[in-house]
Enzyme design. Structure first.
Site, PDB file in Angstrom:
ATOM      1  CG  HIS A   1      -2.347 -11.453  -9.952  1.00  0.00           C
ATOM      2  ND1 HIS A   1      -2.356 -10.139  -9.555  1.00  0.00           N
ATOM      3  CD2 HIS A   1      -3.277 -11.556 -10.930  1.00  0.00           C
ATOM      4  CE1 HIS A   1      -3.239  -9.472 -10.269  1.00  0.00           C
ATOM      5  NE2 HIS A   1      -3.814 -10.306 -11.112  1.00  0.00           N
TER       6      HIS A   1
ATOM      7  CG  ASP B   1      -1.201  -3.090 -17.238  1.00  0.00           C
ATOM      8  OD1 ASP B   1      -1.669  -3.816 -18.124  1.00  0.00           O
ATOM      9  OD2 ASP B   1      -1.724  -2.961 -16.116  1.00  0.00           O
TER      10      ASP B   1
ATOM     11  NE  ARG C   1      -6.442  -5.541 -22.819  1.00  0.00           N
ATOM     12  CZ  ARG C   1      -6.100  -6.260 -21.750  1.00  0.00           C
ATOM     13  NH1 ARG C   1      -5.054  -5.892 -21.018  1.00  0.00           N
ATOM     14  NH2 ARG C   1      -6.790  -7.313 -21.409  1.00  0.00           N
TER      15      ARG C   1
ATOM     16  CB  SER D   1      -2.525  -6.839 -18.377  1.00  0.00           C
ATOM     17  OG  SER D   1      -2.957  -6.006 -17.329  1.00  0.00           O
TER      18      SER D   1
ATOM     19  CE  LYS E   1      -1.070  -5.183 -13.711  1.00  0.00           C
ATOM     20  NZ  LYS E   1      -2.466  -4.782 -13.633  1.00  0.00           N
TER      21      LYS E   1
END
Lengths: 433, 433
Positions: free
Chosen positions: A81, A160, A167, A182, A186
């Site tokens: 990621h 999320d 947020r 967050s 995922k």
């Protein structure tokens, strides 16, 4: 415990119990706890933080708010990621490459927003490419091919989605434990058993300075440890775009170049480094140099490109684009952005390069916007290059002049040609742990 | 500026401009800015505070969110406000007394909640007493009589109603600048030109310790200065109930005793001190001793009681209760709460005495509850008194035994009889400035 008491407890600096976190997040997702109490708790977390254990509990609670993929596989399931940057097309190369090296890569990606592009948008510039696989299709493709790249279904970590939207409008995005939960909720929900995090650092990244990037990297690895999800964080430079292409279809073309063993050096280097870290995390290799060599070989001998072709085919895309890139959206016009002086190329604000591409239609101002896959930028020089007056620095690929003035104005603020060469950051800055 | 940017600005410790505060509070009251953004800003204010100037701007914006009273008067318009306590019936005596001494007292009061009683509830135990005056009636009575005591109409500082309800459920009540703007917006809107603040301190008060009480007192005086509304804060003891009566009708009776020049010494003392401070603030007197003597004389010669009678009459109440207190609700039964040992009376938790009265029906758990004006407590001993085993410490006035067990259990935790005499706090602790 009443929601207001949980808020007060965090406000006063105490550590929340797993029951309290589950009750609050669960209540928020179900709608029992209203937005205004959630935003107050998020702001209290912004100020008082969360321990890795609290963050892990929040992550797990968020992960379990919707569908999770349990992907039993012979392959080690390792994902990557990135915290997002400009021209960051690494996933398109790395996912088939890591699969070619024996890993399983269950990659659930997002769309672009603001100055950063999104892997999903780039993939969708391939005609027919379907990012909405059913759980069975996802599992089957992962088993047989070793890689699947898809978008987030509505029931994928809904906590999320709801929390991120809140947020975004309540000033609680820039908060390490909330960022960690967050991201990792995922990754864990997609079935990954280990994650290599590319934490971007520089003017084109979410974290502009090394201290912020380090704090996020440490937060991610500590939360991963508490979650029993191994996380390796690599802090990499985002003070200029990665590769030359900034956009969507053009980034796919550059990725294919790289999958052929060509392409820009920085893009190849970072892709090999991150893939090698995935191989170590998946325990297919134990030494970083050997792992990089193995990955380089899979680029150079066409194995990775072969997986990329098969993935396009499996996911309904037009595989002919691999050999005929002109079949990707490319009905753009091109103008040059020229240097006004002699000197050295300097990227003073990489974020503005992302915004320059967005101005043309390559990105989104808000998540409901649509994008134009054809338009974008080609960077013709890199930071530190010797430049002559009148030399083109960027090719601007536009559609009928749309956004071109705004694009030029962003490029004006992003790029300077100075008499002294700029200090250059190395590409791979630091690894944690 | 976007609301989220205003939140981020305060979150990052900056000072908000008057435009930003007005935009945010105005938008919140009008409904354009949702609760979840307001609660995030309030939590950011909890952590990063507000300067007296910011607090003053917020106070003025809140004040102007609804009707304000512009009470031109020959009398100096000075009000008093207490942060709330147990047995605090001072307003009932002080308001007519200050009027008898030449001040105009535009007193807008609230109802009780939790362990603290409310002036409005006590007044309404007088049959027929109307706390809902029209603006014209309010102005006329203030001019002719010098005092009016009323409740908050729906259009009186609606910003405070909305913000207070939100703060109550989002852990943002205990925040000095928000407390200051809540209190002073209502005082300024009622037409007061100066306010004496009775900041209670001790186990029966909102601020249990002297540091908290001092911080609130300084906040109030600093905000008043920035608002151009002179505020004098007197920190007073709330480690045991004021006077002997805790309830509603019984507190009215004790107040009438005091207005006759009798009543408990502590109640008389604090009333004279606060009234004298009001006379100084209204520049009717320049010396505190003389001011106290003037106030004492108006209690002892019946002038204050005369104003009290007239106020009841003007506001539709049954004035005969003054001479026949049994016409107030008093259809209760009484049981005694006895000491189980010899020693010295000690109030270990004054708040629990308030909750003991609430358990009988004298108070409210939530603002929509109704109260029973007849029930309550009579304290038969004060902290430090020598006590024998079996001696009654409290008379419990209950209706058909309702709540009596909970009441006793609260009294058990509130009162102890110990072998050593407790340390006693002085009644008037400190004055600021």
């Amino acid at each position: 415990m009443l929601p207001a008491e949980i808020i007060r407890k965090k406000r006063d600096g105490s550590i929340l119990s797993s029951g309290e976190i589950e009750e609050f997040i669960g209540g928020y997702v179900s709608g029992e706890i209203p937005d205004y109490q959630a935003s107050a708790l998020l702001m209290a977390i912004f100020f008082n933080g969360m321990t890795p254990e609290e963050t892990a509990i929040m992550t797990r609670t968020m992960m379990n708010s919707g569908r999770t993929y349990d992907l039993s596989s012979d392959r080690p399931l390792i994902d990557k990621h990135s915290t997002g940057g400009v021209g960051d097309k690494v996933s398109l190369i790395l996912a088939p490459l890591a699969a070619a090296c024996g890993l399983g890569v269950p990659m659930v990606s997002g769309r672009g927003l603001g100055h950063t592009g999104g892997t999903l948008d780039k993939l969708e510039s391939i005609p027919g490419f379907n990012v909405h696989l059913t759980p069975d299709e996802f599992k089957k493709q992962l088993t047989k091919l070793g890689v699947a790249m898809l978008g987030q279904s509505d029931d994928f970590v809904p906590a999320d989605k709801k929390m991120y939207a809140l947020r975004d409008v309540t000033g609680t995005v820039e908060c390490i434990p909330l960022l960690c939960s967050s991201i990792l909720s995922k990754k864990a929900a997609s079935g990954a058993r280990g994650v290599v995090m590319d934490v971007k650092c520089g003017s084109g990244a979410f974290m502009a300075d090394i201290e912020g990037a380090r704090a996020l990297a440490h937060g991610l690895t500590a939360t991963g440890k508490a979650l029993d999800l191994p996380v390796r964080a690599v802090i990499t430079d985002m003070s200029q775009p990665l590769g030359a292409a900034v956009g969507n279809a053009n980034e796919v073309i550059e990725s294919i170049d790289c999958l052929r063993g060509d392409g820009p050096a920085d893009l190849r280097e970072i892709t090999l480094e991150l893939t090698a870290e995935m191989l170590l995390l998946g325990e297919l290799e134990s030494d970083i140099s050997t792992a990089k060599e193995k990955a380089a070989a899979a680029l150079d001998d066409g194995k990775a490109l072969d997986i990329f072709r098969k993935m396009i085919e499996w996911q309904g895309g037009d595989v002919s684009i691999v050999d005929n890139p002109q079949r990707l959206p490319c009905d753009y016009e091109t103008v040059e952005f020229l240097s006004e002086s002699d000197g050295y190329m300097n990227v003073t604000n990489c974020r503005d390069i992302g915004l320059a591409a967005l101005a043309l239609g390559a990105g989104r101002r808000k998540s409901s916007d649509s994008i134009d896959p054809a338009v974008g930028l080609t960077m013709l020089a890199r930071a530190g290059d010797r430049i002559s007056k009148g030399q083109p620095l960027v090719n601007i690929h536009h559609r009928a002049g749309n956004g071109i003035e705004e694009c030029r104005s962003y490029l004006d603020s992003a790029l300077t040609v100075s008499t002294d060469p700029p200090l250059l950051q190395r590409l791979i800055i630091e690894k944690i742990p």
